[in-house]
Design a protein around this motif. Structure first.
Motif, PDB file in Angstrom:
ATOM      1  N   LEU A  54       0.797  -1.223   0.000  1.00  0.00           N
ATOM      2  CA  LEU A  54       0.000   0.000   0.000  1.00  0.00           C
ATOM      3  C   LEU A  54       0.830   1.274   0.000  1.00  0.00           C
ATOM      4  O   LEU A  54       0.512   2.242  -0.681  1.00  0.00           O
ATOM      5  CB  LEU A  54      -0.911   0.021   1.230  1.00  0.00           C
ATOM      6  N   THR A  55       1.883   1.291   0.810  1.00  0.00           N
ATOM      7  CA  THR A  55       2.673   2.497   0.994  1.00  0.00           C
ATOM      8  C   THR A  55       3.977   2.109   1.662  1.00  0.00           C
ATOM      9  O   THR A  55       4.318   0.927   1.744  1.00  0.00           O
ATOM     10  CB  THR A  55       1.899   3.534   1.831  1.00  0.00           C
ATOM     11  N   ASN A  56       4.726   3.090   2.159  1.00  0.00           N
ATOM     12  CA  ASN A  56       5.916   2.813   2.952  1.00  0.00           C
ATOM     13  C   ASN A  56       6.011   3.830   4.084  1.00  0.00           C
ATOM     14  O   ASN A  56       5.196   4.747   4.170  1.00  0.00           O
ATOM     15  CB  ASN A  56       7.171   2.807   2.082  1.00  0.00           C
ATOM     16  N   THR A  57       6.982   3.661   4.943  1.00  0.00           N
ATOM     17  CA  THR A  57       7.037   4.456   6.177  1.00  0.00           C
ATOM     18  C   THR A  57       7.984   5.647   6.101  1.00  0.00           C
ATOM     19  O   THR A  57       8.305   6.241   7.130  1.00  0.00           O
ATOM     20  CB  THR A  57       7.462   3.551   7.348  1.00  0.00           C
ATOM     21  N   LEU A  58       8.431   6.025   4.910  1.00  0.00           N
ATOM     22  CA  LEU A  58       9.319   7.176   4.783  1.00  0.00           C
ATOM     23  C   LEU A  58       8.609   8.473   5.176  1.00  0.00           C
ATOM     24  O   LEU A  58       7.387   8.596   5.047  1.00  0.00           O
ATOM     25  CB  LEU A  58       9.823   7.312   3.340  1.00  0.00           C
ATOM     26  N   SER A  59       9.388   9.439   5.640  1.00  0.00           N
ATOM     27  CA  SER A  59       8.835  10.764   5.901  1.00  0.00           C
ATOM     28  C   SER A  59       8.376  11.372   4.575  1.00  0.00           C
ATOM     29  O   SER A  59       8.801  10.949   3.496  1.00  0.00           O
ATOM     30  CB  SER A  59       9.897  11.665   6.537  1.00  0.00           C
ATOM     31  N   ASN A  60       7.531  12.374   4.665  1.00  0.00           N
ATOM     32  CA  ASN A  60       7.034  13.008   3.443  1.00  0.00           C
ATOM     33  C   ASN A  60       8.163  13.601   2.607  1.00  0.00           C
ATOM     34  O   ASN A  60       8.142  13.542   1.372  1.00  0.00           O
ATOM     35  CB  ASN A  60       6.006  14.088   3.782  1.00  0.00           C
ATOM     36  N   GLU A  61       9.166  14.180   3.265  1.00  0.00           N
ATOM     37  CA  GLU A  61      10.301  14.761   2.540  1.00  0.00           C
ATOM     38  C   GLU A  61      11.067  13.689   1.775  1.00  0.00           C
ATOM     39  O   GLU A  61      11.407  13.866   0.606  1.00  0.00           O
ATOM     40  CB  GLU A  61      11.231  15.492   3.513  1.00  0.00           C
ATOM     41  N   PHE A  73       5.580  18.573  -6.204  1.00  0.00           N
ATOM     42  CA  PHE A  73       4.177  18.728  -6.618  1.00  0.00           C
ATOM     43  C   PHE A  73       3.243  18.005  -5.650  1.00  0.00           C
ATOM     44  O   PHE A  73       2.080  18.387  -5.502  1.00  0.00           O
ATOM     45  CB  PHE A  73       3.997  18.173  -8.030  1.00  0.00           C
ATOM     46  N   MET A  74       3.739  17.000  -4.965  1.00  0.00           N
ATOM     47  CA  MET A  74       2.907  16.177  -4.083  1.00  0.00           C
ATOM     48  C   MET A  74       2.741  16.751  -2.680  1.00  0.00           C
ATOM     49  O   MET A  74       2.019  16.178  -1.860  1.00  0.00           O
ATOM     50  CB  MET A  74       3.516  14.773  -3.960  1.00  0.00           C
ATOM     51  N   GLN A  75       3.388  17.862  -2.400  1.00  0.00           N
ATOM     52  CA  GLN A  75       3.457  18.356  -1.029  1.00  0.00           C
ATOM     53  C   GLN A  75       2.087  18.541  -0.376  1.00  0.00           C
ATOM     54  O   GLN A  75       1.858  18.094   0.750  1.00  0.00           O
ATOM     55  CB  GLN A  75       4.237  19.679  -0.996  1.00  0.00           C
ATOM     56  N   GLU A  76       1.178  19.213  -1.059  1.00  0.00           N
ATOM     57  CA  GLU A  76      -0.143  19.466  -0.464  1.00  0.00           C
ATOM     58  C   GLU A  76      -0.936  18.171  -0.285  1.00  0.00           C
ATOM     59  O   GLU A  76      -1.629  17.987   0.725  1.00  0.00           O
ATOM     60  CB  GLU A  76      -0.929  20.447  -1.329  1.00  0.00           C
ATOM     61  N   ALA A  77      -0.841  17.279  -1.264  1.00  0.00           N
ATOM     62  CA  ALA A  77      -1.566  16.005  -1.177  1.00  0.00           C
ATOM     63  C   ALA A  77      -1.068  15.175  -0.002  1.00  0.00           C
ATOM     64  O   ALA A  77      -1.867  14.568   0.736  1.00  0.00           O
ATOM     65  CB  ALA A  77      -1.428  15.226  -2.488  1.00  0.00           C
ATOM     66  N   LEU A  78       0.247  15.155   0.208  1.00  0.00           N
ATOM     67  CA  LEU A  78       0.812  14.389   1.316  1.00  0.00           C
ATOM     68  C   LEU A  78       0.531  15.060   2.658  1.00  0.00           C
ATOM     69  O   LEU A  78       0.365  14.385   3.676  1.00  0.00           O
ATOM     70  CB  LEU A  78       2.319  14.211   1.121  1.00  0.00           C
ATOM     71  N   LYS A  79       0.491  16.380   2.644  1.00  0.00           N
ATOM     72  CA  LYS A  79       0.159  17.095   3.877  1.00  0.00           C
ATOM     73  C   LYS A  79      -1.250  16.721   4.334  1.00  0.00           C
ATOM     74  O   LYS A  79      -1.530  16.566   5.528  1.00  0.00           O
ATOM     75  CB  LYS A  79       0.263  18.610   3.649  1.00  0.00           C
ATOM     76  N   LEU A  80      -2.134  16.555   3.372  1.00  0.00           N
ATOM     77  CA  LEU A  80      -3.513  16.159   3.675  1.00  0.00           C
ATOM     78  C   LEU A  80      -3.629  14.679   4.010  1.00  0.00           C
ATOM     79  O   LEU A  80      -4.346  14.290   4.930  1.00  0.00           O
ATOM     80  CB  LEU A  80      -4.411  16.463   2.470  1.00  0.00           C
ATOM     81  N   PHE A  81      -2.870  13.830   3.275  1.00  0.00           N
ATOM     82  CA  PHE A  81      -3.134  12.398   3.354  1.00  0.00           C
ATOM     83  C   PHE A  81      -1.840  11.622   3.067  1.00  0.00           C
ATOM     84  O   PHE A  81      -1.602  11.193   1.949  1.00  0.00           O
ATOM     85  CB  PHE A  81      -4.219  12.031   2.322  1.00  0.00           C
ATOM     86  N   ASP A  82      -1.007  11.473   4.107  1.00  0.00           N
ATOM     87  CA  ASP A  82       0.248  10.744   3.926  1.00  0.00           C
ATOM     88  C   ASP A  82       0.098   9.288   4.371  1.00  0.00           C
ATOM     89  O   ASP A  82      -1.029   8.811   4.574  1.00  0.00           O
ATOM     90  CB  ASP A  82       1.390  11.441   4.657  1.00  0.00           C
ATOM     91  N   HIS A  83       1.215   8.586   4.549  1.00  0.00           N
ATOM     92  CA  HIS A  83       1.125   7.156   4.863  1.00  0.00           C
ATOM     93  C   HIS A  83       0.461   6.891   6.206  1.00  0.00           C
ATOM     94  O   HIS A  83      -0.233   5.886   6.375  1.00  0.00           O
ATOM     95  CB  HIS A  83       2.510   6.497   4.797  1.00  0.00           C
ATOM     96  N   ASN A  84       0.654   7.797   7.163  1.00  0.00           N
ATOM     97  CA  ASN A  84      -0.025   7.625   8.461  1.00  0.00           C
ATOM     98  C   ASN A  84      -1.533   7.750   8.306  1.00  0.00           C
ATOM     99  O   ASN A  84      -2.305   6.999   8.922  1.00  0.00           O
ATOM    100  CB  ASN A  84       0.488   8.668   9.460  1.00  0.00           C
ATOM    101  N   PHE A 401      -3.606   7.260  -3.808  1.00  0.00           N
ATOM    102  CA  PHE A 401      -4.529   7.502  -2.692  1.00  0.00           C
ATOM    103  C   PHE A 401      -4.476   8.964  -2.238  1.00  0.00           C
ATOM    104  O   PHE A 401      -5.514   9.578  -1.972  1.00  0.00           O
ATOM    105  CB  PHE A 401      -4.197   6.581  -1.517  1.00  0.00           C
ATOM    106  N   SER A 402      -3.278   9.540  -2.145  1.00  0.00           N
ATOM    107  CA  SER A 402      -3.134  10.924  -1.671  1.00  0.00           C
ATOM    108  C   SER A 402      -3.751  11.920  -2.640  1.00  0.00           C
ATOM    109  O   SER A 402      -4.493  12.822  -2.229  1.00  0.00           O
ATOM    110  CB  SER A 402      -1.648  11.251  -1.472  1.00  0.00           C
ATOM    111  N   SER A 403      -3.451  11.761  -3.928  1.00  0.00           N
ATOM    112  CA  SER A 403      -4.006  12.693  -4.919  1.00  0.00           C
ATOM    113  C   SER A 403      -5.513  12.514  -5.037  1.00  0.00           C
ATOM    114  O   SER A 403      -6.256  13.491  -5.236  1.00  0.00           O
ATOM    115  CB  SER A 403      -3.336  12.493  -6.280  1.00  0.00           C
ATOM    116  N   GLY A 404      -5.979  11.266  -4.885  1.00  0.00           N
ATOM    117  CA  GLY A 404      -7.418  11.014  -4.902  1.00  0.00           C
ATOM    118  C   GLY A 404      -8.116  11.672  -3.728  1.00  0.00           C
ATOM    119  O   GLY A 404      -9.192  12.268  -3.879  1.00  0.00           O
TER     120      GLY A 404
END
Length: 412
Positions: A54-61, A73-84, A401-404
């Protein structure tokens, strides 16, 4: 169907489209999800060999960094919905996950069917209308904004439309590039499209080496302008070339070069990062402990025997020759070959074997804070249809999943 009017129409029932539908429905939107195949989530079902990484445990950076220059480009999407958030989401719909290696996240069932059934159940609970076998032919526009879609069977209307059709990889699972056509017809630019995350063919045919997985291999492009292109991971030799996790990651950089150069020379470090000095010391030590050893026996202390034999031959040395009988120049050639083994990539099997697509809708024409088109009001994108792709290891699925989630949450 009586109802043809919705708040949102999502085109494509893969990971991105399903997530967008769920998030929008949770926010009170009346959602229609259209899928051209008879079943939803066909590609999701095959993800990770059916185990669904599904995902991995890396930090958003760190996560964004693995996508290269477009990662921000993914910054806002990950801020909203990251792996956690993704793990918490699946927990909320009854799917337990874990990271057995501390890095890659799977459902504890290690079955994509667990994921798909839970997503289906959540959409049903939220009242998302899902219509299969509905191929969208055209997005309907009125005065520079979306008003609905026309399918091969009917027309449906909504002020918001999300294109979540994926790329060109795995056409047997429905990939036809129709999202690119729809976006292009509305004025969006589509970058060059290349197959990615796939095995590669080589000029060298080392068929006897197919039985072993070579761990911790580094691959580099041996072209002056592209020396920075490299990848690390496990490698497997095949009848026609190479595959394995490192090759899947490497392919996204190599396939565009094949179009330019016809073939691509590469270098492989097969000795777990050992340089020439360390290799020489290792061979000398082995020789001291084994009176009058064969060259093959010494090299086989580093690598599987069939591969060792190929590398001896590549170095112009008889594998059965004795270490003490070969001169310094031959030893130098052997050590250089062991440190960086040359091969030549000659091709691939095209999109039919590609897990993802490199290229897509130009990111400059999409608002990263909303996933909305900068050209057409009410038109959104999510997932692989956009020009952004990452390595294997849960990256591309997390992005879907994040962009969705972002496209589904920030609807006007």
């Amino acid at each position: 169907m009586k109802n043809k009017n919705y708040d949102l129409i999502v085109i494509g029932a893969g990971a991105a489209g399903i997530m967008a539908s769920i998030i929008a429905a949770r926010n009170g939107k009346n959602v229609l999800l259209l899928e051209k195949l008879s079943q939803i989530a066909a590609k999701l079902k095959a993800t990770g060999g059916g185990r669904c990484n599904l995902t991995n445990t890396l930090s958003n950076e760190e996560f964004m960094g693995r996508f290269g220059r477009d990662g921000r480009f993914m910054q806002e999407a990950l801020k909203l919905f990251d792996h956690n958030d993704l793990v918490a989401f699946f927990d909320s719909i009854g799917v337990e996950t874990h990271a057995p290696d501390g890095y890659r996240v799977f459902p504890t069932s290690h079955s994509s069917l667990t994921i798909i059934e839970a997503l289906k159940s959540e959409m049903e609970k939220l009242g998302v209308t899902v219509l299969s076998s509905q191929k969208v032919e055209k997005i309907l526009i009125d005065d520079e904004r979306t008003k609905g879609v026309k399918t091969t069977k009917d027309s449906f209307f909504a002020p918001n439309v999300i294109i979540a059709t994926g790329g060109l990889g795995y056409p047997v699972l429905g990939a036809e590039g129709d999202g690119y056509t729809m976006a292009s017809e509305l004025g969006h630019k589509i970058t060059a499209l290349h197959p990615a995350m796939m095995p590669l063919r080589t000029k060298e045919k080392w068929e006897n080496c197919r039985a072993d997985t070579i761990p911790k291999v580094e691959l580099r492009v041996a072209l002056p302008k592209h020396k920075k292109l490299r990848a690390n991971g496990d490698l497997i030799f095949t009848k026609n070339g190479i595959r394995g996790p490192v090759v899947l990651d490497f392919a996204r950089d190599v396939t565009p070069l094949l179009d330019t150069y016809g073939e691509v020379p590469i270098l492989l470090n097969l000795t777990k990062g050992m340089d020439e000095h360390k290799i020489l010391n290792h061979l000398k030590t082995q020789a001291q402990n084994n009176p009058d050893p064969k060259i093959l026996d010494l090299v086989a202390s580093l690598l599987p025997r069939p591969l060792s034999e190929e590398l001896c031959t590549l170095s112009g040395i008889d594998p059965e020759e004795r270490w003490g009988k070969i001169g310094g120049a031959q030893k130098d050639t052997l050590i250089k070959t062991l440190a960086w083994t040359p091969m030549t990539i000659t091709g691939h099997d095209g999109f039919k074997m590609a897990m993802i697509t490199r290229g897509g809708v130009n990111l400059k024409e999409i608002n990263p804070k909303t996933m909305q088109s900068k050209l057409i009001q009410g038109l959104y994108f999510c997932g692989e249809v956009m020009n952004i792709d990452g390595p294997c290891g849960g990256y591309n699925l997390q992005w879907s999943f994040s962009s969705g989630a972002l496209a589904g949450k920030l609807l006007q």
